[in-house]
Design an enzyme around this catalytic site. Structure first.
Site, PDB file in Angstrom:
ATOM      1  N   THR B 141      38.052  32.023  61.962  1.00  0.00           N
ATOM      2  CA  THR B 141      39.509  31.835  61.924  1.00  0.00           C
ATOM      3  C   THR B 141      39.900  31.001  63.136  1.00  0.00           C
ATOM      4  O   THR B 141      39.066  30.729  64.011  1.00  0.00           O
ATOM      5  CB  THR B 141      40.257  33.187  61.992  1.00  0.00           C
ATOM      6  OG1 THR B 141      40.136  33.694  63.333  1.00  0.00           O
ATOM      7  CG2 THR B 141      39.702  34.204  61.019  1.00  0.00           C
ATOM      8  N   ASP B 142      41.172  30.623  63.219  1.00  0.00           N
ATOM      9  CA  ASP B 142      41.620  29.850  64.382  1.00  0.00           C
ATOM     10  C   ASP B 142      41.453  30.650  65.665  1.00  0.00           C
ATOM     11  O   ASP B 142      41.140  30.105  66.719  1.00  0.00           O
ATOM     12  CB  ASP B 142      43.098  29.454  64.210  1.00  0.00           C
ATOM     13  CG  ASP B 142      43.247  28.413  63.109  1.00  0.00           C
ATOM     14  OD1 ASP B 142      42.227  27.744  62.803  1.00  0.00           O
ATOM     15  OD2 ASP B 142      44.354  28.283  62.546  1.00  0.00           O
ATOM     16  N   CYS B 143      41.703  31.953  65.555  1.00  0.00           N
ATOM     17  CA  CYS B 143      41.612  32.786  66.766  1.00  0.00           C
ATOM     18  C   CYS B 143      40.201  33.327  67.001  1.00  0.00           C
ATOM     19  O   CYS B 143      39.849  33.690  68.112  1.00  0.00           O
ATOM     20  CB  CYS B 143      42.632  33.912  66.720  1.00  0.00           C
ATOM     21  SG  CYS B 143      42.770  34.718  65.107  1.00  0.00           S
ATOM     22  N   TYR B 144      39.396  33.409  65.937  1.00  0.00           N
ATOM     23  CA  TYR B 144      37.993  33.859  66.062  1.00  0.00           C
ATOM     24  C   TYR B 144      37.091  32.823  65.396  1.00  0.00           C
ATOM     25  O   TYR B 144      36.676  32.988  64.255  1.00  0.00           O
ATOM     26  CB  TYR B 144      37.805  35.213  65.374  1.00  0.00           C
ATOM     27  CG  TYR B 144      38.481  36.370  66.063  1.00  0.00           C
ATOM     28  CD1 TYR B 144      37.872  36.997  67.142  1.00  0.00           C
ATOM     29  CD2 TYR B 144      39.713  36.851  65.608  1.00  0.00           C
ATOM     30  CE1 TYR B 144      38.476  38.075  67.772  1.00  0.00           C
ATOM     31  CE2 TYR B 144      40.320  37.924  66.231  1.00  0.00           C
ATOM     32  CZ  TYR B 144      39.704  38.531  67.316  1.00  0.00           C
ATOM     33  OH  TYR B 144      40.303  39.587  67.928  1.00  0.00           O
TER      34      TYR B 144
END
Lengths: 140, 402
Positions: B141-144
Protein backbone atom coordinates in the site's frame (compact mmCIF):
# COMPACT_ATOMS: atom_id res chain seq x y z
CA UNK A 1 10.36 -41.78 5.62
CA UNK A 2 11.35 -45.26 6.62
CA UNK A 3 14.89 -46.40 7.29
CA UNK A 4 16.41 -49.72 8.13
CA UNK A 5 19.87 -51.09 8.46
CA UNK A 6 20.24 -54.11 6.19
CA UNK A 7 22.78 -56.83 5.58
CA UNK A 8 22.70 -57.93 1.92
CA UNK A 9 24.27 -61.18 0.84
CA UNK A 10 24.98 -61.50 -2.87
CA UNK A 11 25.38 -64.90 -4.40
CA UNK A 12 27.95 -65.55 -7.11
CA UNK A 13 25.20 -65.24 -9.74
CA UNK A 14 24.09 -61.73 -8.86
CA UNK A 15 27.27 -60.15 -7.62
CA UNK A 16 27.95 -58.46 -10.98
CA UNK A 17 24.46 -56.97 -11.31
CA UNK A 18 23.90 -53.21 -10.77
CA UNK A 19 21.40 -53.91 -8.00
CA UNK A 20 22.05 -50.93 -5.75
CA UNK A 21 21.88 -48.65 -8.79
CA UNK A 22 18.39 -50.01 -9.57
CA UNK A 23 17.32 -49.43 -5.95
CA UNK A 24 18.13 -45.75 -6.32
CA UNK A 25 16.92 -45.31 -9.88
CA UNK A 26 13.69 -47.34 -9.85
CA UNK A 27 12.60 -47.05 -6.22
CA UNK A 28 13.92 -43.60 -5.23
CA UNK A 29 15.70 -45.06 -2.21
CA UNK A 30 18.67 -43.53 -0.49
CA UNK A 31 21.47 -45.73 0.70
CA UNK A 32 24.39 -45.27 2.99
CA UNK A 33 27.07 -47.95 2.80
CA UNK A 34 28.72 -48.98 6.03
CA UNK A 35 30.56 -52.02 4.85
CA UNK A 36 31.08 -53.69 1.49
CA UNK A 37 33.04 -56.77 0.59
CA UNK A 38 32.41 -57.98 -2.92
CA UNK A 39 34.86 -59.86 -5.03
CA UNK A 40 34.08 -60.57 -8.68
CA UNK A 41 32.71 -64.08 -9.21
CA UNK A 42 32.55 -64.68 -5.47
CA UNK A 43 29.91 -64.08 -2.82
CA UNK A 44 29.55 -60.52 -1.65
CA UNK A 45 28.24 -58.71 1.39
CA UNK A 46 26.96 -55.19 1.92
CA UNK A 47 25.88 -53.55 5.15
CA UNK A 48 23.91 -50.42 4.46
CA UNK A 49 21.19 -48.17 5.67
CA UNK A 50 18.30 -47.94 3.25
CA UNK A 51 15.93 -45.03 3.48
CA UNK A 52 12.83 -43.87 1.63
CA UNK A 53 9.06 -43.66 1.48
CA UNK A 54 7.60 -46.75 3.22
CA UNK A 55 5.92 -47.89 0.00
CA UNK A 56 9.11 -47.53 -2.05
CA UNK A 57 10.99 -49.23 0.74
CA UNK A 58 8.73 -52.30 0.61
CA UNK A 59 8.92 -52.48 -3.18
CA UNK A 60 12.69 -52.08 -3.08
CA UNK A 61 12.99 -54.89 -0.57
CA UNK A 62 10.83 -57.12 -2.76
CA UNK A 63 13.02 -56.32 -5.75
CA UNK A 64 16.15 -57.24 -3.78
CA UNK A 65 14.72 -60.60 -2.76
CA UNK A 66 13.43 -61.36 -6.25
CA UNK A 67 16.86 -60.60 -7.64
CA UNK A 68 18.32 -63.32 -5.45
CA UNK A 69 19.86 -61.12 -2.79
CA UNK A 70 19.49 -62.43 0.74
CA UNK A 71 18.29 -59.59 2.95
CA UNK A 72 18.65 -59.54 6.70
CA UNK A 73 17.61 -56.70 8.94
CA UNK A 74 19.95 -55.44 11.61
CA UNK A 75 17.99 -55.14 14.81
CA UNK A 76 17.05 -51.63 15.73
CA UNK A 77 17.01 -50.49 19.29
CA UNK A 78 14.28 -48.27 20.65
CA UNK A 79 15.32 -45.66 23.16
CA UNK A 80 13.48 -42.98 25.00
CA UNK A 81 14.66 -39.41 24.85
CA UNK A 82 14.12 -38.46 28.47
CA UNK A 83 14.24 -34.74 27.65
CA UNK A 84 11.27 -35.05 25.31
CA UNK A 85 9.11 -37.58 27.19
CA UNK A 86 6.59 -35.90 29.47
CA UNK A 87 5.18 -39.11 30.89
CA UNK A 88 1.67 -39.07 29.48
CA UNK A 89 1.22 -42.77 28.83
CA UNK A 90 -0.14 -42.77 25.26
CA UNK A 91 2.55 -45.28 24.24
CA UNK A 92 1.15 -47.89 26.63
CA UNK A 93 -1.87 -48.19 24.32
CA UNK A 94 0.21 -49.89 21.63
CA UNK A 95 3.22 -51.44 23.37
CA UNK A 96 2.75 -55.21 22.90
CA UNK A 97 5.49 -56.39 25.27
CA UNK A 98 4.74 -54.25 28.30
CA UNK A 99 8.16 -52.59 28.04
CA UNK A 100 6.28 -49.30 28.29
CA UNK A 101 4.03 -49.40 31.31
CA UNK A 102 2.69 -47.24 34.08
CA UNK A 103 3.91 -47.47 37.62
CA UNK A 104 1.18 -46.81 40.16
CA UNK A 105 0.32 -44.81 42.19
CA UNK A 106 2.95 -42.40 40.82
CA UNK A 107 1.54 -42.80 37.30
CA UNK A 108 5.10 -42.60 36.03
CA UNK A 109 5.59 -44.04 32.55
CA UNK A 110 8.41 -46.55 32.72
CA UNK A 111 10.43 -47.80 29.76
CA UNK A 112 12.01 -51.17 30.45
CA UNK A 113 14.41 -51.57 27.53
CA UNK A 114 15.04 -55.23 28.40
CA UNK A 115 11.41 -56.08 27.57
CA UNK A 116 11.34 -54.02 24.34
CA UNK A 117 10.91 -56.07 21.17
CA UNK A 118 11.88 -53.09 18.97
CA UNK A 119 8.57 -53.25 17.09
CA UNK A 120 8.67 -49.43 16.90
CA UNK A 121 4.88 -49.06 17.29
CA UNK A 122 5.41 -46.48 20.03
CA UNK A 123 7.53 -44.19 17.84
CA UNK A 124 4.83 -42.51 15.72
CA UNK A 125 2.23 -42.72 18.51
CA UNK A 126 4.25 -40.73 21.06
CA UNK A 127 2.83 -37.17 20.98
CA UNK A 128 6.20 -35.66 21.91
CA UNK A 129 8.06 -38.07 19.58
CA UNK A 130 10.30 -39.10 22.43
CA UNK A 131 10.74 -42.71 21.28
CA UNK A 132 13.70 -42.99 18.92
CA UNK A 133 15.09 -45.87 16.93
CA UNK A 134 18.81 -46.28 17.15
CA UNK A 135 20.57 -48.98 15.21
CA UNK A 136 22.22 -51.53 17.37
CA UNK A 137 25.73 -51.20 16.01
CA UNK A 138 27.03 -54.06 18.06
CA UNK A 139 24.94 -56.37 15.88
CA UNK A 140 26.87 -55.36 12.79
CA UNK B 1 -25.31 -15.04 51.78
CA UNK B 2 -24.82 -18.50 53.16
CA UNK B 3 -23.96 -18.79 56.80
CA UNK B 4 -20.53 -20.36 56.98
CA UNK B 5 -18.41 -21.24 60.00
CA UNK B 6 -15.35 -20.09 58.14
CA UNK B 7 -15.33 -16.83 56.20
CA UNK B 8 -12.09 -15.75 54.58
CA UNK B 9 -11.61 -13.10 51.94
CA UNK B 10 -9.14 -12.96 49.06
CA UNK B 11 -7.54 -9.96 50.77
CA UNK B 12 -6.99 -11.86 54.02
CA UNK B 13 -5.46 -14.82 52.22
CA UNK B 14 -3.25 -12.53 50.13
CA UNK B 15 -2.02 -10.80 53.29
CA UNK B 16 -1.00 -14.18 54.66
CA UNK B 17 0.72 -15.04 51.37
CA UNK B 18 2.68 -11.78 51.47
CA UNK B 19 3.85 -12.57 55.01
CA UNK B 20 4.84 -16.07 53.95
CA UNK B 21 2.29 -17.54 56.35
CA UNK B 22 -0.27 -19.02 53.98
CA UNK B 23 -0.94 -22.73 54.30
CA UNK B 24 -0.96 -24.18 50.80
CA UNK B 25 -1.64 -27.79 49.81
CA UNK B 26 -2.30 -29.52 46.50
CA UNK B 27 -5.71 -30.81 45.46
CA UNK B 28 -4.48 -34.35 46.14
CA UNK B 29 -3.16 -33.52 49.60
CA UNK B 30 -6.37 -31.75 50.65
CA UNK B 31 -8.50 -34.89 50.27
CA UNK B 32 -6.96 -36.59 53.30
CA UNK B 33 -6.93 -33.38 55.32
CA UNK B 34 -10.67 -32.87 54.84
CA UNK B 35 -11.36 -36.52 55.66
CA UNK B 36 -9.31 -36.29 58.84
CA UNK B 37 -10.28 -32.86 60.10
CA UNK B 38 -13.67 -32.25 58.54
CA UNK B 39 -14.60 -29.52 56.09
CA UNK B 40 -14.79 -26.57 58.47
CA UNK B 41 -11.52 -27.30 60.23
CA UNK B 42 -9.79 -27.92 56.89
CA UNK B 43 -11.13 -24.59 55.63
CA UNK B 44 -9.78 -22.90 58.75
CA UNK B 45 -6.28 -24.39 58.55
CA UNK B 46 -5.69 -24.41 54.81
CA UNK B 47 -5.68 -21.16 52.82
CA UNK B 48 -5.07 -22.24 49.26
CA UNK B 49 -5.44 -25.48 47.30
CA UNK B 50 -3.40 -25.78 44.10
CA UNK B 51 -4.59 -27.79 41.12
CA UNK B 52 -2.75 -28.90 38.00
CA UNK B 53 -3.23 -30.36 34.56
CA UNK B 54 -0.87 -31.22 31.70
CA UNK B 55 -2.70 -32.26 28.53
CA UNK B 56 -2.90 -31.58 24.82
CA UNK B 57 -5.25 -28.60 24.47
CA UNK B 58 -6.01 -27.98 20.81
CA UNK B 59 -7.71 -24.63 21.10
CA UNK B 60 -4.46 -22.85 21.89
CA UNK B 61 -2.23 -20.42 20.07
CA UNK B 62 -0.14 -17.30 20.33
CA UNK B 63 -0.51 -13.71 19.25
CA UNK B 64 2.80 -12.39 18.00
CA UNK B 65 3.70 -8.87 16.99
CA UNK B 66 6.90 -9.41 15.03
CA UNK B 67 7.85 -5.74 14.81
CA UNK B 68 7.72 -3.23 11.98
CA UNK B 69 10.16 -3.66 9.15
CA UNK B 70 11.94 -1.09 7.03
CA UNK B 71 10.30 -0.38 4.62
CA UNK B 72 7.10 -1.26 6.49
CA UNK B 73 4.86 -4.17 5.52
CA UNK B 74 1.16 -4.82 6.13
CA UNK B 75 1.52 -8.58 6.18
CA UNK B 76 -1.42 -10.46 4.73
CA UNK B 77 0.10 -13.94 4.61
CA UNK B 78 2.60 -15.13 7.15
CA UNK B 79 4.45 -18.40 7.75
CA UNK B 80 6.50 -19.29 10.81
CA UNK B 81 8.89 -22.16 10.08
CA UNK B 82 6.62 -22.79 7.09
CA UNK B 83 3.52 -23.09 9.30
CA UNK B 84 0.82 -20.63 8.19
CA UNK B 85 -0.14 -18.02 10.80
CA UNK B 86 -3.28 -15.92 10.58
CA UNK B 87 -2.37 -12.39 9.49
CA UNK B 88 -5.76 -10.77 8.97
CA UNK B 89 -5.03 -8.30 11.75
CA UNK B 90 -3.01 -5.08 11.80
CA UNK B 91 0.28 -4.81 9.94
CA UNK B 92 2.57 -7.10 11.94
CA UNK B 93 0.21 -8.90 14.34
CA UNK B 94 -0.26 -12.60 13.66
CA UNK B 95 -1.95 -15.50 15.41
CA UNK B 96 -0.29 -18.88 15.24
CA UNK B 97 -2.73 -21.66 16.06
CA UNK B 98 -1.53 -24.86 17.76
CA UNK B 99 -3.14 -27.27 15.30
CA UNK B 100 -1.97 -25.62 12.08
CA UNK B 101 0.22 -28.10 10.19
CA UNK B 102 3.25 -27.21 8.08
CA UNK B 103 2.28 -25.77 4.67
CA UNK B 104 3.35 -28.84 2.68
CA UNK B 105 2.52 -31.50 5.27
CA UNK B 106 1.22 -34.67 3.57
CA UNK B 107 -1.59 -34.67 6.20
CA UNK B 108 -3.54 -37.92 6.13
CA UNK B 109 -2.68 -38.71 2.51
CA UNK B 110 -0.39 -41.39 3.84
CA UNK B 111 -2.67 -42.65 6.60
CA UNK B 112 -2.23 -42.28 9.49
CA UNK B 113 -0.47 -38.96 8.99
CA UNK B 114 2.44 -38.18 11.27
CA UNK B 115 1.99 -34.39 11.48
CA UNK B 116 5.59 -33.92 12.51
CA UNK B 117 5.56 -30.14 12.85
CA UNK B 118 2.89 -27.52 13.36
CA UNK B 119 1.81 -24.44 15.27
CA UNK B 120 2.28 -26.08 18.66
CA UNK B 121 5.87 -26.88 17.76
CA UNK B 122 6.47 -23.30 16.57
CA UNK B 123 5.27 -22.06 19.97
CA UNK B 124 7.49 -24.52 21.82
CA UNK B 125 10.50 -23.62 19.65
CA UNK B 126 9.97 -19.93 20.33
CA UNK B 127 9.64 -20.52 24.07
CA UNK B 128 12.79 -22.65 23.97
CA UNK B 129 14.66 -19.62 22.60
CA UNK B 130 15.12 -21.05 19.10
CA UNK B 131 15.08 -18.82 16.03
CA UNK B 132 11.96 -19.25 13.91
CA UNK B 133 11.98 -18.38 10.22
CA UNK B 134 9.32 -15.84 9.30
CA UNK B 135 8.05 -15.21 5.79
CA UNK B 136 5.50 -12.45 5.28
CA UNK B 137 3.77 -11.47 2.05
CA UNK B 138 1.69 -8.40 1.36
CA UNK B 139 -0.03 -6.66 -1.54
CA UNK B 140 1.63 -3.33 -0.76
CA UNK B 141 0.00 0.00 0.00
CA UNK B 142 1.11 3.64 -0.09
CA UNK B 143 1.73 3.54 3.64
CA UNK B 144 3.11 -0.04 3.72
CA UNK B 145 5.02 -0.46 0.45
CA UNK B 146 6.93 -3.63 1.36
CA UNK B 147 5.57 -6.78 -0.30
CA UNK B 148 7.76 -9.46 1.16
CA UNK B 149 9.79 -9.94 4.30
CA UNK B 150 11.89 -12.93 5.22
CA UNK B 151 13.76 -13.04 8.52
CA UNK B 152 14.51 -15.10 11.59
CA UNK B 153 12.65 -14.10 14.71
CA UNK B 154 13.22 -15.05 18.33
CA UNK B 155 10.89 -14.71 21.27
CA UNK B 156 13.23 -12.15 22.82
CA UNK B 157 13.33 -10.08 19.65
CA UNK B 158 9.61 -9.83 18.88
CA UNK B 159 7.67 -6.89 20.27
CA UNK B 160 4.90 -8.94 21.92
CA UNK B 161 4.11 -12.59 22.30
CA UNK B 162 0.97 -13.62 24.16
CA UNK B 163 -0.22 -17.16 24.62
CA UNK B 164 -3.94 -16.86 24.02
CA UNK B 165 -5.95 -20.06 24.27
CA UNK B 166 -9.67 -19.77 23.45
CA UNK B 167 -10.60 -23.10 25.04
CA UNK B 168 -8.49 -24.91 27.60
CA UNK B 169 -8.86 -26.89 30.74
CA UNK B 170 -12.03 -28.87 30.02
CA UNK B 171 -14.03 -29.73 33.09
CA UNK B 172 -14.17 -33.50 32.64
CA UNK B 173 -13.71 -35.30 29.33
CA UNK B 174 -14.74 -38.43 27.48
CA UNK B 175 -13.18 -41.82 28.04
CA UNK B 176 -12.63 -42.98 24.46
CA UNK B 177 -13.03 -46.53 23.19
CA UNK B 178 -13.33 -47.95 19.69
CA UNK B 179 -15.99 -50.56 19.03
CA UNK B 180 -15.23 -50.83 15.31
CA UNK B 181 -13.10 -53.55 13.77
CA UNK B 182 -10.06 -51.49 12.82
CA UNK B 183 -7.54 -49.41 14.73
CA UNK B 184 -8.40 -45.73 14.61
CA UNK B 185 -6.19 -42.70 15.26
CA UNK B 186 -7.95 -39.90 17.08
CA UNK B 187 -7.18 -36.81 19.14
CA UNK B 188 -7.80 -39.22 22.01
CA UNK B 189 -4.83 -41.26 20.83
CA UNK B 190 -4.69 -44.63 19.09
CA UNK B 191 -7.74 -46.78 19.78
CA UNK B 192 -7.45 -50.46 19.08
CA UNK B 193 -10.45 -52.30 17.62
CA UNK B 194 -13.15 -54.02 19.66
CA UNK B 195 -12.49 -51.81 22.68
CA UNK B 196 -8.83 -52.85 22.86
CA UNK B 197 -8.01 -49.88 25.05
CA UNK B 198 -9.79 -46.99 26.78
CA UNK B 199 -8.10 -43.60 26.71
CA UNK B 200 -8.76 -40.73 29.10
CA UNK B 201 -7.38 -37.25 29.34
CA UNK B 202 -7.75 -35.36 32.60
CA UNK B 203 -5.79 -35.34 35.84
CA UNK B 204 -8.99 -36.25 37.76
CA UNK B 205 -8.98 -35.07 41.36
CA UNK B 206 -6.06 -32.73 40.61
CA UNK B 207 -7.77 -31.09 37.62
CA UNK B 208 -8.69 -27.39 38.11
CA UNK B 209 -12.39 -27.33 37.26
CA UNK B 210 -13.11 -30.63 39.03
CA UNK B 211 -12.15 -28.83 42.22
CA UNK B 212 -14.46 -25.88 41.68
CA UNK B 213 -17.41 -27.52 39.92
CA UNK B 214 -19.71 -24.48 40.24
CA UNK B 215 -17.02 -21.89 39.37
CA UNK B 216 -17.27 -20.19 42.77
CA UNK B 217 -13.65 -19.02 42.78
CA UNK B 218 -12.36 -19.54 39.23
CA UNK B 219 -13.62 -16.60 37.19
CA UNK B 220 -12.62 -13.79 34.89
CA UNK B 221 -9.36 -12.36 36.20
CA UNK B 222 -8.22 -15.41 38.16
CA UNK B 223 -4.44 -15.50 38.24
CA UNK B 224 -3.11 -18.91 37.18
CA UNK B 225 -0.01 -20.92 36.37
CA UNK B 226 0.14 -21.05 32.58
CA UNK B 227 2.95 -22.68 30.64
CA UNK B 228 5.43 -22.13 33.45
CA UNK B 229 4.60 -18.47 34.05
CA UNK B 230 1.78 -16.34 35.40
CA UNK B 231 -1.35 -16.24 33.27
CA UNK B 232 -4.96 -15.26 33.66
CA UNK B 233 -8.42 -16.61 33.03
CA UNK B 234 -9.79 -13.94 30.69
CA UNK B 235 -13.24 -15.30 29.82
CA UNK B 236 -15.26 -18.50 29.77
CA UNK B 237 -13.73 -20.71 27.10
CA UNK B 238 -15.51 -21.38 23.84
CA UNK B 239 -18.13 -24.13 24.17
CA UNK B 240 -18.26 -23.43 27.96
CA UNK B 241 -21.34 -25.42 28.86
CA UNK B 242 -22.03 -25.54 32.58
CA UNK B 243 -25.55 -26.83 31.92
CA UNK B 244 -24.33 -30.39 31.26
CA UNK B 245 -25.88 -33.06 33.51
CA UNK B 246 -24.25 -33.27 36.90
CA UNK B 247 -23.92 -36.06 39.42
CA UNK B 248 -25.36 -35.89 42.92
CA UNK B 249 -22.08 -34.38 44.08
CA UNK B 250 -22.54 -31.47 41.66
CA UNK B 251 -19.71 -32.49 39.36
CA UNK B 252 -20.48 -32.58 35.60
CA UNK B 253 -20.72 -36.08 34.14
CA UNK B 254 -19.17 -35.02 30.83
CA UNK B 255 -17.23 -32.18 29.19
CA UNK B 256 -18.79 -29.00 30.62
CA UNK B 257 -17.01 -25.82 31.69
CA UNK B 258 -13.97 -24.47 29.81
CA UNK B 259 -11.58 -21.55 30.24
CA UNK B 260 -10.18 -18.92 27.94
CA UNK B 261 -6.71 -18.09 29.21
CA UNK B 262 -3.78 -15.88 28.31
CA UNK B 263 -0.34 -14.97 29.53
CA UNK B 264 3.00 -13.51 28.49
CA UNK B 265 4.63 -16.12 26.25
CA UNK B 266 8.03 -14.49 26.79
CA UNK B 267 8.03 -15.69 30.40
CA UNK B 268 6.91 -19.25 29.69
CA UNK B 269 8.94 -22.44 29.58
CA UNK B 270 9.23 -25.23 26.98
CA UNK B 271 8.82 -27.71 29.82
CA UNK B 272 5.19 -26.64 30.26
CA UNK B 273 4.30 -25.88 26.63
CA UNK B 274 5.04 -28.85 24.42
CA UNK B 275 4.28 -29.08 20.70
CA UNK B 276 2.78 -32.48 19.98
CA UNK B 277 1.98 -34.64 16.96
CA UNK B 278 -1.10 -36.80 17.32
CA UNK B 279 -0.84 -39.65 14.82
CA UNK B 280 -3.60 -39.53 12.22
CA UNK B 281 -5.16 -36.44 13.81
CA UNK B 282 -2.81 -33.48 13.66
CA UNK B 283 -0.65 -31.12 15.64
CA UNK B 284 -1.49 -29.64 19.00
CA UNK B 285 0.01 -28.04 22.08
CA UNK B 286 0.28 -29.69 25.47
CA UNK B 287 -0.33 -27.04 28.08
CA UNK B 288 0.65 -27.10 31.72
CA UNK B 289 -1.89 -25.20 33.77
CA UNK B 290 -2.45 -24.82 37.48
CA UNK B 291 -5.16 -22.85 39.23
CA UNK B 292 -5.13 -21.90 42.89
CA UNK B 293 -8.39 -22.26 44.79
CA UNK B 294 -8.79 -19.99 47.80
CA UNK B 295 -10.28 -21.73 50.82
CA UNK B 296 -12.89 -19.09 51.47
CA UNK B 297 -15.24 -21.31 53.47
CA UNK B 298 -16.13 -24.92 54.23
CA UNK B 299 -18.19 -25.20 51.07
CA UNK B 300 -15.01 -24.77 49.01
CA UNK B 301 -13.36 -27.41 51.24
CA UNK B 302 -16.22 -29.76 50.45
CA UNK B 303 -15.67 -29.54 46.69
CA UNK B 304 -11.87 -29.70 46.67
CA UNK B 305 -12.10 -32.91 48.69
CA UNK B 306 -14.05 -34.79 46.03
CA UNK B 307 -11.79 -37.66 45.00
CA UNK B 308 -11.23 -39.78 41.92
CA UNK B 309 -13.72 -42.46 42.98
CA UNK B 310 -16.51 -39.85 42.88
CA UNK B 311 -15.51 -38.28 39.55
CA UNK B 312 -17.09 -39.96 36.55
CA UNK B 313 -16.17 -39.82 32.86
CA UNK B 314 -18.58 -40.77 30.08
CA UNK B 315 -17.45 -43.70 27.93
CA UNK B 316 -17.80 -42.82 24.24
CA UNK B 317 -17.31 -44.98 21.14
CA UNK B 318 -14.99 -43.11 18.77
CA UNK B 319 -15.29 -45.87 16.19
CA UNK B 320 -18.88 -45.06 15.31
CA UNK B 321 -20.78 -42.77 17.71
CA UNK B 322 -18.34 -39.88 17.91
CA UNK B 323 -17.71 -39.42 14.16
CA UNK B 324 -21.46 -39.83 13.55
CA UNK B 325 -22.22 -37.40 16.41
CA UNK B 326 -24.92 -39.65 17.82
CA UNK B 327 -24.28 -38.40 21.36
CA UNK B 328 -24.57 -41.96 22.69
CA UNK B 329 -22.78 -42.71 25.94
CA UNK B 330 -21.88 -46.32 26.68
CA UNK B 331 -21.64 -45.80 30.42
CA UNK B 332 -19.74 -44.02 33.16
CA UNK B 333 -16.38 -44.88 34.65
CA UNK B 334 -14.69 -43.33 37.68
CA UNK B 335 -11.26 -41.72 37.49
CA UNK B 336 -10.12 -44.05 40.26
CA UNK B 337 -10.91 -46.93 37.91
CA UNK B 338 -9.29 -45.20 34.93
CA UNK B 339 -6.10 -44.52 36.86
CA UNK B 340 -6.00 -48.14 38.12
CA UNK B 341 -5.06 -49.41 34.64
CA UNK B 342 -8.14 -51.52 33.95
CA UNK B 343 -11.83 -50.95 33.51
CA UNK B 344 -14.85 -53.01 32.67
CA UNK B 345 -17.15 -52.49 29.72
CA UNK B 346 -20.01 -54.94 29.31
CA UNK B 347 -18.06 -57.67 31.03
CA UNK B 348 -14.91 -57.07 28.98
CA UNK B 349 -11.78 -55.97 30.83
CA UNK B 350 -10.08 -53.11 29.00
CA UNK B 351 -6.66 -51.59 29.69
CA UNK B 352 -6.93 -47.86 30.39
CA UNK B 353 -4.46 -45.37 28.92
CA UNK B 354 -3.85 -41.81 30.12
CA UNK B 355 -3.07 -39.10 27.54
CA UNK B 356 -2.71 -36.46 30.21
CA UNK B 357 0.52 -36.52 32.21
CA UNK B 358 -0.29 -36.88 35.89
CA UNK B 359 3.42 -36.76 36.70
CA UNK B 360 3.74 -33.30 35.22
CA UNK B 361 0.32 -32.13 36.45
CA UNK B 362 1.58 -32.88 39.97
CA UNK B 363 4.74 -30.95 39.20
CA UNK B 364 2.61 -27.94 38.14
CA UNK B 365 0.47 -28.08 41.30
CA UNK B 366 3.60 -28.42 43.43
CA UNK B 367 5.37 -25.54 41.70
CA UNK B 368 2.34 -23.28 42.09
CA UNK B 369 2.20 -24.28 45.75
CA UNK B 370 5.83 -23.23 46.19
CA UNK B 371 5.28 -19.91 44.44
CA UNK B 372 2.41 -19.10 46.80
CA UNK B 373 4.28 -20.28 49.89
CA UNK B 374 7.20 -18.05 48.98
CA UNK B 375 4.91 -15.07 48.50
CA UNK B 376 5.70 -14.80 44.77
CA UNK B 377 2.15 -15.42 43.56
CA UNK B 378 -0.93 -13.66 44.90
CA UNK B 379 -4.50 -14.75 44.29
CA UNK B 380 -6.52 -12.78 41.78
CA UNK B 381 -10.09 -12.13 42.80
CA UNK B 382 -12.38 -12.58 39.80
CA UNK B 383 -13.79 -9.33 38.44
CA UNK B 384 -16.72 -11.36 37.10
CA UNK B 385 -17.76 -14.96 37.55
CA UNK B 386 -18.05 -17.53 34.76
CA UNK B 387 -21.59 -18.32 33.64
CA UNK B 388 -22.94 -20.94 36.02
CA UNK B 389 -25.24 -23.88 35.43
CA UNK B 390 -28.41 -21.78 35.78
CA UNK B 391 -27.72 -18.99 33.36
CA UNK B 392 -25.92 -20.20 30.32
CA UNK B 393 -27.32 -20.12 26.84
CA UNK B 394 -25.09 -22.58 25.10
CA UNK B 395 -25.53 -23.39 21.44
CA UNK B 396 -25.55 -27.13 21.05
CA UNK B 397 -22.31 -28.59 19.83
CA UNK B 398 -23.89 -31.84 18.66
CA UNK B 399 -22.25 -33.79 21.48
CA UNK B 400 -18.87 -32.91 20.05
CA UNK B 401 -16.64 -31.29 22.58
CA UNK B 402 -13.30 -31.37 20.83
Amino acid sequence: MHAEMLVLQFSREVVDQPIIYRLVKDFSLEFNLLKAAINPRQEGLIVMELRGHPKDFRRGLKYLRESGVKVKKVAGEVRRNEDLCYQCGTCTAVCPSGALHIERPDMAVVFDAARCSACELCCPVCPARAMEVKLNRSAL
Amino acid sequence: MANYQVNKTYQEINEKIKKGQAVVVTAEEIIDIVRRKGEAEAARTVDVVTTGTFSPMCSSGAIINFGHTKPPIKASKVWLNNVPAYAGLAAVDVYIGATEPTEDDPLNKVYPGEFKYGGGHVIQDLVAGKAVHLVAEAYGTDCYPNKRVEKDITLKGVVNAVLFNPRNCYQNYNCAVNLSNRTIYTYMGPLRPRAGNANFCTSGQLSPLFNDPYYRTIGIGTRIFLGGAVGYVCFPGTQHNPGKPRGENGVPLGPAGTLMVLGDLKKMSPRYLVGVSLLGYGCSLTVGMGIPIPMLNEDIAHYVAISDDQLLAPIVDYGHDYPAATGRILGQVSYAQLKSGKMNLDGQEIPTVPLSSLVRAREVAQLLKEWIEKGQFLLGEPVDMLPGSEEVHCVRTGSRDS
